[in-house]
Design a protein around this motif. Structure first.
Motif, PDB file in Angstrom:
ATOM      1  N   LEU A  77      21.921 -22.263 128.917  1.00 13.54           N
ATOM      2  CA  LEU A  77      22.857 -21.183 128.642  1.00 13.54           C
ATOM      3  C   LEU A  77      24.283 -21.494 129.045  1.00 13.54           C
ATOM      4  O   LEU A  77      24.519 -22.268 129.964  1.00 13.54           O
ATOM      5  N   ASP A  78      25.199 -20.825 128.370  1.00 14.00           N
ATOM      6  CA  ASP A  78      26.548 -20.660 128.888  1.00 14.00           C
ATOM      7  C   ASP A  78      26.403 -19.473 129.832  1.00 14.00           C
ATOM      8  O   ASP A  78      26.199 -18.336 129.394  1.00 14.00           O
ATOM      9  N   GLN A  79      26.451 -19.735 131.137  1.00 12.72           N
ATOM     10  CA  GLN A  79      26.135 -18.727 132.146  1.00 12.72           C
ATOM     11  C   GLN A  79      26.956 -17.438 132.028  1.00 12.72           C
ATOM     12  O   GLN A  79      26.506 -16.380 132.441  1.00 12.72           O
ATOM     13  N   SER A  80      28.129 -17.517 131.433  1.00 17.14           N
ATOM     14  CA  SER A  80      28.951 -16.316 131.308  1.00 17.14           C
ATOM     15  C   SER A  80      28.399 -15.346 130.268  1.00 17.14           C
ATOM     16  O   SER A  80      28.853 -14.214 130.158  1.00 17.14           O
ATOM     17  N   HIS A  81      27.384 -15.786 129.501  1.00 17.19           N
ATOM     18  CA  HIS A  81      26.785 -14.939 128.471  1.00 17.19           C
ATOM     19  C   HIS A  81      25.315 -14.635 128.740  1.00 17.19           C
ATOM     20  O   HIS A  81      24.565 -14.301 127.817  1.00 17.19           O
ATOM     21  N   LEU A  82      24.901 -14.732 129.992  1.00 19.96           N
ATOM     22  CA  LEU A  82      23.500 -14.533 130.355  1.00 19.96           C
ATOM     23  C   LEU A  82      22.977 -13.180 129.875  1.00 19.96           C
ATOM     24  O   LEU A  82      21.935 -13.090 129.223  1.00 19.96           O
ATOM     25  N   ASN A  83      23.694 -12.096 130.183  1.00 17.50           N
ATOM     26  CA  ASN A  83      23.217 -10.761 129.815  1.00 17.50           C
ATOM     27  C   ASN A  83      23.133 -10.577 128.305  1.00 17.50           C
ATOM     28  O   ASN A  83      22.212  -9.933 127.801  1.00 17.50           O
ATOM     29  N   GLU A  84      24.078 -11.155 127.573  1.00 17.08           N
ATOM     30  CA  GLU A  84      24.034 -11.075 126.104  1.00 17.08           C
ATOM     31  C   GLU A  84      22.825 -11.824 125.561  1.00 17.08           C
ATOM     32  O   GLU A  84      22.166 -11.351 124.629  1.00 17.08           O
ATOM     33  N   ALA A  85      22.541 -12.989 126.118  1.00 14.81           N
ATOM     34  CA  ALA A  85      21.395 -13.784 125.665  1.00 14.81           C
ATOM     35  C   ALA A  85      20.095 -13.020 125.905  1.00 14.81           C
ATOM     36  O   ALA A  85      19.244 -12.934 125.016  1.00 14.81           O
ATOM     37  N   ILE A  86      19.956 -12.451 127.088  1.00 19.03           N
ATOM     38  CA  ILE A  86      18.738 -11.704 127.415  1.00 19.03           C
ATOM     39  C   ILE A  86      18.599 -10.489 126.499  1.00 19.03           C
ATOM     40  O   ILE A  86      17.508 -10.201 125.996  1.00 19.03           O
ATOM     41  N   ALA A  87      19.687  -9.786 126.240  1.00 15.34           N
ATOM     42  CA  ALA A  87      19.643  -8.629 125.338  1.00 15.34           C
ATOM     43  C   ALA A  87      19.201  -9.050 123.940  1.00 15.34           C
ATOM     44  O   ALA A  87      18.386  -8.373 123.297  1.00 15.34           O
ATOM     45  N   ALA A  88      19.706 -10.179 123.456  1.00 17.87           N
ATOM     46  CA  ALA A  88      19.327 -10.665 122.122  1.00 17.87           C
ATOM     47  C   ALA A  88      17.861 -11.095 122.092  1.00 17.87           C
ATOM     48  O   ALA A  88      17.150 -10.835 121.112  1.00 17.87           O
ATOM     49  N   ASP A 104      16.611 -27.296 136.112  1.00 15.89           N
ATOM     50  CA  ASP A 104      17.565 -27.549 135.040  1.00 15.89           C
ATOM     51  C   ASP A 104      17.497 -26.532 133.904  1.00 15.89           C
ATOM     52  O   ASP A 104      18.465 -26.352 133.179  1.00 15.89           O
ATOM     53  N   THR A 105      16.358 -25.895 133.713  1.00 13.63           N
ATOM     54  CA  THR A 105      16.203 -24.916 132.640  1.00 13.63           C
ATOM     55  C   THR A 105      16.764 -23.578 133.086  1.00 13.63           C
ATOM     56  O   THR A 105      16.449 -23.108 134.175  1.00 13.63           O
ATOM     57  N   ASP A 106      17.585 -22.954 132.230  1.00 11.73           N
ATOM     58  CA  ASP A 106      18.147 -21.643 132.575  1.00 11.73           C
ATOM     59  C   ASP A 106      17.163 -20.519 132.275  1.00 11.73           C
ATOM     60  O   ASP A 106      17.023 -19.590 133.061  1.00 11.73           O
ATOM     61  N   LEU A 107      16.510 -20.589 131.119  1.00 11.22           N
ATOM     62  CA  LEU A 107      15.508 -19.591 130.750  1.00 11.22           C
ATOM     63  C   LEU A 107      14.283 -20.300 130.195  1.00 11.22           C
ATOM     64  O   LEU A 107      14.399 -21.261 129.434  1.00 11.22           O
ATOM     65  N   LEU A 108      13.112 -19.817 130.566  1.00  5.21           N
ATOM     66  CA  LEU A 108      11.862 -20.308 130.021  1.00  5.21           C
ATOM     67  C   LEU A 108      11.223 -19.136 129.292  1.00  5.21           C
ATOM     68  O   LEU A 108      10.932 -18.105 129.895  1.00  5.21           O
ATOM     69  N   ILE A 109      11.026 -19.303 127.992  1.00  2.00           N
ATOM     70  CA  ILE A 109      10.644 -18.210 127.113  1.00  2.00           C
ATOM     71  C   ILE A 109       9.286 -18.522 126.487  1.00  2.00           C
ATOM     72  O   ILE A 109       9.104 -19.575 125.874  1.00  2.00           O
ATOM     73  N   ARG A 110       8.332 -17.615 126.644  1.00  2.90           N
ATOM     74  CA  ARG A 110       7.024 -17.784 126.005  1.00  2.90           C
ATOM     75  C   ARG A 110       7.039 -17.025 124.692  1.00  2.90           C
ATOM     76  O   ARG A 110       7.377 -15.838 124.664  1.00  2.90           O
ATOM     77  N   VAL A 111       6.701 -17.721 123.625  1.00  2.00           N
ATOM     78  CA  VAL A 111       6.775 -17.140 122.288  1.00  2.00           C
ATOM     79  C   VAL A 111       5.472 -17.369 121.526  1.00  2.00           C
ATOM     80  O   VAL A 111       4.659 -18.220 121.904  1.00  2.00           O
ATOM     81  N   VAL A 112       5.296 -16.614 120.456  1.00  2.00           N
ATOM     82  CA  VAL A 112       4.180 -16.802 119.538  1.00  2.00           C
ATOM     83  C   VAL A 112       4.715 -16.827 118.114  1.00  2.00           C
ATOM     84  O   VAL A 112       5.817 -16.341 117.841  1.00  2.00           O
ATOM     85  N   ALA A 113       3.910 -17.390 117.213  1.00  2.00           N
ATOM     86  CA  ALA A 113       4.300 -17.472 115.808  1.00  2.00           C
ATOM     87  C   ALA A 113       3.042 -17.538 114.953  1.00  2.00           C
ATOM     88  O   ALA A 113       1.933 -17.706 115.473  1.00  2.00           O
ATOM     89  N   THR A 114       3.229 -17.432 113.639  1.00  2.00           N
ATOM     90  CA  THR A 114       2.089 -17.461 112.723  1.00  2.00           C
ATOM     91  C   THR A 114       1.691 -18.873 112.324  1.00  2.00           C
ATOM     92  O   THR A 114       0.548 -19.101 111.939  1.00  2.00           O
ATOM     93  N   SER A 115       2.621 -19.825 112.416  1.00  2.00           N
ATOM     94  CA  SER A 115       2.375 -21.198 111.978  1.00  2.00           C
ATOM     95  C   SER A 115       3.439 -22.095 112.598  1.00  2.00           C
ATOM     96  O   SER A 115       4.434 -21.588 113.150  1.00  2.00           O
TER      97      SER A 115
END
Length: 155
Positions: A77-88, A104-115
């Motif tokens: 992340l660009d740390q100055s936009h943390l709240n915007e990123a989380i909102a999105a 080193d990772t700013d956010l770790l995001i668990r996601v799912v998809a169809t394919s």
């Protein structure tokens, strides 16, 4: 940091019984544990309102909803936009959870998809969120230990 209530032995007994049979009615649960129905009801409400007890919808598997591909997306992340990123990220239905880890990772995001192609779309949607500079996606091939907390209830 979220402040969760300390669970006592009665809370843990209630949760342990619910872990064995999540659909058990409160009256049956109270009888099984030798507790008053009001005690069980009040404690479950308190744990639910505090965030200590997950909502029932978290029991539904993503695969049952047609999203059998799972992955972890690491985001820089660009740390100055943390709240915007989380909102999105909150607006992307395929995002199941997001953590801010140490390292080193700013956010770790668990996601799912169809394919795999849909996973690419989800990863791109994340990459285009405000404040996200770079992403890296690791697809999960299979689950080897499912989400569980039962062992934690005995301590």
């Amino acid at each position: 940091m979220i402040r969760l209530p300390q669970l006592d032995s009665t809370d843990k007994r209630i949760l342990g019984a619910l872990d064995q049979d999540p659909r058990m009615p409160i009256m049956v649960l109270a009888q099984k544990l030798g507790l008053a129905r009001g005690t069980v009801q009040t404690r479950l409400e308190r744990m639910s309102e505090s965030g200590a007890l997950r909502p029932n919808s978290s029991r539904v598997t993503p695969a049952a909803l047609g999203r059998g591909v799972a992955a972890a997306v690491s985001a820089e992340l660009d740390q100055s936009h943390l709240n915007e990123a989380i909102a999105a990220l909150r607006n992307i239905p395929e995002v199941l959870e997001c953590h801010a880890p140490a390292g080193d990772t700013d956010l770790l995001i668990r996601v799912v998809a169809t394919s795999p192609d849909d996973l690419y779309r989800v990863s791109e949607e994340i990459r285009l969120c405000p404040g996200i500079v770079r992403t890296s996606t690791s697809m999960f091939l299979r689950e080897v230990i499912p989400y569980r907390t039962t062992g934690l209830l005995t301590g």
